[in-house]
Write a protein that holds these residues in place. Sequence first.
Motif, mmCIF file in Angstrom:
data_model
loop_
_atom_site.group_PDB
_atom_site.id
_atom_site.type_symbol
_atom_site.label_atom_id
_atom_site.label_comp_id
_atom_site.label_asym_id
_atom_site.label_seq_id
_atom_site.Cartn_x
_atom_site.Cartn_y
_atom_site.Cartn_z
ATOM 1 N N GLY A 99 0.832 -1.189 0.000
ATOM 2 C CA GLY A 99 0.000 0.000 0.000
ATOM 3 C C GLY A 99 0.865 1.236 0.000
ATOM 4 N N ILE A 100 0.683 2.062 1.025
ATOM 5 C CA ILE A 100 1.480 3.280 1.131
ATOM 6 C C ILE A 100 2.756 3.056 1.915
ATOM 7 N N VAL A 101 3.000 1.824 2.336
ATOM 8 C CA VAL A 101 4.154 1.501 3.165
ATOM 9 C C VAL A 101 5.221 0.858 2.284
ATOM 10 N N LEU A 102 6.454 1.263 2.486
ATOM 11 C CA LEU A 102 7.597 0.605 1.852
ATOM 12 C C LEU A 102 8.233 -0.314 2.883
ATOM 13 N N VAL A 103 8.204 -1.610 2.626
ATOM 14 C CA VAL A 103 8.824 -2.600 3.513
ATOM 15 C C VAL A 103 10.261 -2.798 3.047
ATOM 16 N N ALA A 104 11.212 -2.519 3.927
ATOM 17 C CA ALA A 104 12.642 -2.631 3.600
ATOM 18 C C ALA A 104 13.253 -3.706 4.484
ATOM 19 N N ILE A 105 13.794 -4.750 3.883
ATOM 20 C CA ILE A 105 14.431 -5.847 4.613
ATOM 21 C C ILE A 105 15.931 -5.628 4.554
ATOM 22 N N ASN A 106 16.568 -5.686 5.709
ATOM 23 C CA ASN A 106 18.014 -5.433 5.790
ATOM 24 C C ASN A 106 18.767 -6.604 5.171
ATOM 25 N N PRO A 107 19.541 -6.392 4.090
ATOM 26 C CA PRO A 107 20.252 -7.517 3.465
ATOM 27 C C PRO A 107 21.558 -7.880 4.172
ATOM 28 N N SER A 157 10.741 3.454 10.592
ATOM 29 C CA SER A 157 10.679 2.786 11.878
ATOM 30 C C SER A 157 11.083 1.337 11.713
ATOM 31 N N GLY A 158 11.344 0.712 12.842
ATOM 32 C CA GLY A 158 11.791 -0.673 12.858
ATOM 33 C C GLY A 158 12.607 -0.921 14.091
ATOM 34 N N GLU A 159 12.833 -2.178 14.375
ATOM 35 C CA GLU A 159 13.592 -2.473 15.582
ATOM 36 C C GLU A 159 15.084 -2.306 15.321
ATOM 37 N N SER A 160 15.866 -2.425 16.376
ATOM 38 C CA SER A 160 17.306 -2.205 16.269
ATOM 39 C C SER A 160 17.920 -3.224 15.329
ATOM 40 N N GLY A 161 18.714 -2.718 14.388
ATOM 41 C CA GLY A 161 19.373 -3.586 13.423
ATOM 42 C C GLY A 161 18.603 -3.803 12.153
ATOM 43 N N ALA A 162 17.447 -3.172 12.028
ATOM 44 C CA ALA A 162 16.639 -3.371 10.826
ATOM 45 C C ALA A 162 17.054 -2.457 9.682
ATOM 46 N N GLY A 163 17.888 -1.445 9.938
ATOM 47 C CA GLY A 163 18.371 -0.569 8.872
ATOM 48 C C GLY A 163 17.655 0.762 8.798
ATOM 49 N N LYS A 164 17.124 1.247 9.940
ATOM 50 C CA LYS A 164 16.411 2.533 9.915
ATOM 51 C C LYS A 164 17.349 3.674 9.574
ATOM 52 N N THR A 165 18.499 3.717 10.256
ATOM 53 C CA THR A 165 19.429 4.832 10.055
ATOM 54 C C THR A 165 19.926 4.887 8.619
ATOM 55 N N VAL A 166 20.224 3.725 8.041
ATOM 56 C CA VAL A 166 20.716 3.689 6.663
ATOM 57 C C VAL A 166 19.631 4.150 5.696
ATOM 58 N N SER A 167 18.393 3.733 5.940
ATOM 59 C CA SER A 167 17.303 4.155 5.054
ATOM 60 C C SER A 167 17.102 5.655 5.128
ATOM 61 N N ALA A 168 17.119 6.211 6.360
ATOM 62 C CA ALA A 168 16.977 7.664 6.490
ATOM 63 C C ALA A 168 18.141 8.389 5.829
ATOM 64 N N LYS A 169 19.322 7.826 5.937
ATOM 65 C CA LYS A 169 20.495 8.457 5.332
ATOM 66 C C LYS A 169 20.381 8.484 3.812
ATOM 67 N N TYR A 170 19.902 7.400 3.211
ATOM 68 C CA TYR A 170 19.745 7.378 1.752
ATOM 69 C C TYR A 170 18.645 8.328 1.306
ATOM 70 N N ALA A 171 17.594 8.458 2.101
ATOM 71 C CA ALA A 171 16.538 9.423 1.752
ATOM 72 C C ALA A 171 17.090 10.840 1.748
ATOM 73 N N MET A 172 17.893 11.184 2.755
ATOM 74 C CA MET A 172 18.490 12.517 2.794
ATOM 75 C C MET A 172 19.479 12.702 1.653
ATOM 76 N N ARG A 173 20.207 11.641 1.281
ATOM 77 C CA ARG A 173 21.125 11.750 0.144
ATOM 78 C C ARG A 173 20.351 12.033 -1.144
ATOM 79 N N TYR A 174 19.182 11.424 -1.283
ATOM 80 C CA TYR A 174 18.366 11.681 -2.470
ATOM 81 C C TYR A 174 17.937 13.137 -2.525
#
Length: 1820
Positions: A99-107, A157-174
């Motif tokens: 839907g309106i949610v992007l599910v991001a799985i930490n590889p 959002s997500g629990e610790s180790g799920a990649g929240k900080t990296v996702s936010a960082k890539y959004a800001m880079r965009y």
Amino acid sequence: MVMEYTRVWIPDPDEVWRSAELTKDYKEGDKSLQLRLEDDTIREYPIDVQNNQLPFLRNPDILVGENDLTALSHLHEPAVLHNLKVRFLESNHIYTYCGIVLVAINPYEQLPIYGQDVIYAYSGQNMGDMDPHIFAVAEEAYKQMARDEKNQSIIVSGESGAGKTVSAKYAMRYFATVGGSASDTNIEEKVLASSPIMEAIGNAKTTRNDNSSRFGKFIEIGFDKKYHIIGANMRTYLLEKSRVVFQADDERNYHIFYQLCAAASLPEFKELALTCAEDFYYTSHGGNTSIEGVDDAEDFEKTRQALTLLGVRDSHQLSIFKIIASILHLGSVELQGERDGDSCSIPPQDEHLSNFCRLLGVEHSQMEHWLCHRKLVTTSETYVKTMSLQQVVNARNALAKHIYAQLFSWIVEHINKALHSSLKQHSFIGVLDIYGFETFEINSFEQFCINYANEKLQQQFNSHVFKLEQEEYMKEQIPWTLIDFYDNQPCIDLIEAKLGILDLLDEECKVPKGTDQNWAQKLYERHSSSQHFQKPRMSNTAFIVIHFADKVEYLSDGFLEKNRDTVYEEQINILKASKFPLVADLFHDDKDSVPATNTAKNRSSSKINVRSSRPPMKLSNKEHKKSVGYQFRTSLNLLMETLNATTPHYVRCIKPNDEKLPFHFDPKRAVQQLRACGVLETIRISAAGYPSSLKDRAPYSRCRRILKHTTLLSAEIQSCVTVFEAVQWLVWDPDKFQFGRSKIFFRAGQVAYLEKLRADKFREATIVIQKTVRGWLQKVKYRRLKAAALTLQRFYRGHLARRLAEHLRRTRAAIVFQKQYRMQRARLAYRRVCRATVIIQSFTRAMFVRRNYRQVLKEHKATIIQKYVRSWMARRHFQRQRDAAIIIQCAFRRLKAKQELKALKIEARSAEHLKRLNVGMENKVVQLQRKIDDQNKEFKTLSEQLSAVTSTHAVEVEKLKRELAHYQQNQEADTSLQLQEEVQSLRSELQKAQSERRVLEDAHSRENGELRKRVADLEHENALLKDEKEYLNNQILRQSKAESSQSSVEENLLMKKELEEERSRYQNLVKEYSQLEQRYENLRDEVTTLKQTPGHRKNPSNQSSLESDSNYPSISTSEIGDTEDALQQVEDIGVEKAAMDMTVFLKLQKRVRELEQERKKLQVQLEKEQQGSKKVQIEQQNNGIDVDQDSDLAYNSLKRQELESENKKLKNDLNELRKAVADQAMQDNSTHSSPDSYSLLLNQLKLANEELEVRKEEVLILRTQIMNTDQRRLSGKHMEPNINARTSWPNSEKHVDQEDAIEAYHGVCQTNRLLEAQLQAQSLEHEEEVERLKAQVETLKEEMDKQQQTFCQTLLLSPEAQVEFGVQQEISRLTNENLDFKELVEKLEKNEKKLKKQLKIYMKKVQDLEAAQALAQSDRRHHELTRQVTVQRKEKDFQGMLEYHKEDEALLIRNLVTDLKPQMLSGTVPCLPAYILYMCIRHADYTNDDLKVHSLLSSTINGIKKVLKKHNDDFEMTSFWLSNTCRFLHCLKQYSGDEGFMTQNTAKQNEHCLKNFDLTEYRQVLSDLSIQIYQQLIKIAEGLLQPMIVSAMLENESIQGLSGVRPTGYRKRSSSMVDGENSYCLEAIIRQMNLFHTVMCEQALDPEIILQVFKQLFYMINAVTLNNLLLRKDACSWSTGMQLRYNISQLEEWLRGRNLHQSGAVQTMEPLIQAAQLLQLKKKTHEDAEAICSLCTSLSTQQIVKILNLYTPLNEFEERVTVSFIRTIQAQLQDRNDPQQLLLDSKHMFPVLFPFNPSSLTMDSIHIPACLNLEFLSEV
């Protein structure tokens, strides 16, 4: 639906859900289902009959792997989990829409999907068009902000180790890349630079994540009206302060502590007194202080660079590090408890406490006292009370947490200051990186706050999803009912409402003796009836809150202490009194209120009116803040207000496993997080409505094969009624679907039902087709077998007959062979027996002879042995007796010597003997005594040696005697036996040697034969090798010739490639320059509009912008004019904006240097004039005092001394200057500067030194002459004044008159003065040269200082900024040098032009004079005829030139350039403006008017630039001026007079060449201008084509009926798309390119340029299409490959039809062609993999694997590409050296080449139409 072969999902304890298949139909009332699992095991699954709950149905395989989970037909938990698992493990896709949610799985692995090319690929795309990506979410937020002018937010959002900080960082880079700042503030780099700082001070290693964010943050990125980044602001939430003083096992403190300890060895950090992290209490709790693969020292350097980039001074950085180090020292302070248990103390020499006080600048005694004591204040008295050891530890830990929290807030505040912009913020995009729902075995206050925040966010998320779902239904105007969704407001009220959990907690904190147990009891009493609150059975200190995700049990221990977060006032006051300002500022009153978060210092957006999170209120003395719960609730409410005022976008990060393994999926952990993050709630809301939707005719297109024949015929009519009837016939229940305005909506499962009907229909059709085809195949097979059997029988019978005849022939031949063979065998046997008999006899006889010989030989050898043994024994006996005799003699002689020595000693003691000896022997006493001593010593040593030798000898003698006796006894008995044994052994050895000899002889004979055979073979092989060698030599000669030709071809190719690269680099520089120029023009326009007033003075219209904008200074008429224009521009637009233009800045800088040099020269000249005036005064005084010869001589001597001293000074200055230049050169070499300037200065200094030596020699000569004159003068004084007397002239003794002598003396004086003047002039020249060299050295020093400053500044920047800054510096340096060189060339050209003018004037004068003489000599009678010839000269001889007045130049440019439209010149000569401009230039050349040439060319170029700027989106206008600019350039080349350009000229055209001016530099300017116009033309064409490409090449059905329509999720709905989007077909692209081609041909653009234009456009089509294909799963199918191949073939056909196939455009489409073929190839076997690898040579390995991963079958009869096949492809392609870039660079531009294309027209044949209004031009 539940029948045999139906696939379902059943629960499983290990995999959560397992797939199974029904083995028989389900009937209502059955209590179980018969299932077959995927491993073929049979299982009986029980059913709840009462609730009639059947297992979840599985989606068809065609829907598995969807980009959007809401596109699944069956929406439930197992379908979501399976879809995510398939995408993650099989396709390696980490992003999925729900839907309106992007599910991001930490590889847990670095993926190449975040580069600049991917950012540009997602920029401008709709969210559902591309594969799911964090960039797609960022682009959607950016697009909605620009389209709706509403603030946006991205919630990660997500629990610790799920990649929240990296996702936010890539959004800001965009955002930093797409919305880069419009100014040079580099705010986007600062926004990105804040990440390493916040990670250092806010991230730590946990058991779940090595870089876990221990705080929440909300970053607002501000944009202006043009949507460029202008600033940012950061808010933080709930920093985990407890981690500063405690860490669990295998965890670490915050990174900054370990980074600082890793850098403790640096010299600037010596005063911090730090060691390794294991030595401090606060950093060694977790055990392991390092992280694998992380370098703390390197990360610390990045943190320092980021602080520097954000403007934090070095002093503040050091203060920050001091505070952090002081926290480490505070934690290591030793605390000693007293015996009473109520007090404790600190050792007086505690080193850590001393370091703590020193680093914070506080008093040691006070801190030591108040760490162990506290103050109790009552209404009447104040008490100081001691604290127990545990209380002191708690107080110390609270102080450490408070210091770190205050420092954290201070750093965040200064980051916000650095990111703040003074410009007005128009909108913002917020990025929220916040902790997800957490539950542990022991949950405390932190987990409670985190889960409370997630409750609030989930409530906002649910309401937003519900709102969007209902808006979709309303927009499509379908009837809908209210969807019930989970509302967690009761749970929120339980926490934050009046007398809720937080209120009771704050109330208990206010109670003097409040405890956690009392608070828990109050919770039980108050909320026991709440449905979201429970009391555990086995605990009275815990409570359970039923959250939206799960039940969580919280332990109340520590809640009160963490909520109070008490810090004693006395300790804070000590820190306030610190001598360091930063420490004192940290604990100021206005900062004490919020130590935990930084919400108060945030600046709200201009679009949102939010209240402050910290309402000002008066605080008590003991409490320095409100409770932590109150602060968190207030900041959370502010956050919710901000989010509610924005349009949210959601990113849910999932942690696939706890072991951090790359691409490993744990279903249990995934399901747990999906339930907690709200993804399943989104699925539930979507499933309650109409989750699947199709376009109007999509059901008919997809399911037309299963309709009735009558329905199929009626459905051909394209109307909604027929489509409705078709759907109604397929789906009986009208509630299962709804018709909207543009779509058909289906309930959950209906699309799967339609797909099942379609699959069944296809299966039935397949069976019929298979039956028919198999019957036909069997018939064909039977006929083929029958014909084959007949043929086999015929051939077999013939074979039997032939075999019988062959048998009879062979039988007869065998009998003959046997007879001959038997006879031959008998003969050979007889001969063999005879030879054997002879050989035996010969060997026997030889054996007997050899035996007798051996016997004789043995006897002879025995005799010889006996002889030698006996002689040896005799010799040994003699030697022993001789040795014994010698020993006896030595002993006897030694005895005699001792006796004589004794007698001599007795005699020596007598007096008479002494007297005899003393006579004449006194001098020898000492010597003899010494000799005696030496001899005694030697004797002792010899005697000792002798005794040792004697003893050993005696022992040996005894031993030998015993052996001799023993030998004599045994010799007689054993001699005979030994000899016999030796004889026998010798015989046996002899026999063995003979046998070996025979064997060797046989082997030798055999080897000899073999060697002979081998020699023959080798000779044969040698002959063969010789032949082969000759053949190879000939072949090598041919190959060498071929290779030489091939190498030459390769060298030519390499040269062409290098030329293309160089041309590309140059044109890129031109492009960058044009961009900078355009940017400068825009800024200047903005400034002028801002500053313009009614009385404002404008620039003159004829001012040349090229003089300030161009890189070619030769266009300017004079240096002063350029500088005045630049200064005028600075005055008009302001210094700051003028500095934006590089050339203006460089000219101003250069002009300042020149004025400075002129000032110095004038000052030197003034000093020289003053000195000259002083010297004149001195000479006048000397002349006034004494005018005779003595004064002249005195003056000469004085002048000589001055010249000598000046020469010495000059020499010293030269030596010093040489040393300085040498040092400067060394420094320049160390900084990689060019040594040319140094060598040039040294050469100049050497020349100056040589000239100085020459002048010195001249001075010596002058000195000798002056000395001779002095001598003569002195001799003249001693003599009588009679000059007639004898004089002392050195060269003659003749008589000299007095007048002659006086005249000669005056002549000598004049020569002396002349020499003196020459010497002075030369010394002045030397002084000027030295000053000039010193000035050059100073400039070099200044340049070196500037380079050092820029180098220091460069080190502080990021690597990308360093590269950009270095390029800018290099461009400025090259531009400056270019200016210098161009000015030098200008001066030389001006001198040349002046000389040419003078020469022409003289030539004209000479010609006029000759003509006048000829006329004077001619006859008067021909005077009238001559006049008639002169009058009747034809003007046609001078045609081809147009004359205009200077004041008409602006009108000419306006009519011919600025206001000219291409339509006005239809039907005239192509490129007419170019020809007219050249004819004007030619007239100015004819009149030798350089100013007119310069002015006209500058105005023309500026006019063309203005036209292109005004019509920057007009393809026709751009093409028109590209054609005219190229033609003008060709004219300047064709008529330049250069022989290389005149080869195709006619004689008439050669007459039209330029005569006086060389316009080579202007040709370069026009070439650069042509490049800029070409780039603008390509940009316009790409802008027109790019919106069509994806739709026409990938989406439009060029071949009808190929592609099927699949159900779409929310991302494809109209609410997510822009209204009114157009759909293009391939014909639209072809029409547009036809228009381009027609326009360029009408404008007479060179054919070569047209070819290059279409090559570039086809490359862009290829890149855009391939990039979209690589990022779209729905486009990677067999039908898309067919569509692509058809579309590409149509484009190729168009190229051939326009005769453009030679442009290389088809070659640029090769990657897309191979991608289309890859989609259509078979993808199963190893041979298929080899075929793919050999075919796809233009695609990289990553692109091939990506396409295979994205490949999606459109029906159930296609198969997906297996993982093993993809791995096989990767294994075969691993040797390729492909680039790491996944996508093609769609912005790449091929270098353009403008070939010389001369015109066949002559200037005199061109007619000027009246529509141009050029009547003021007159033909010459």
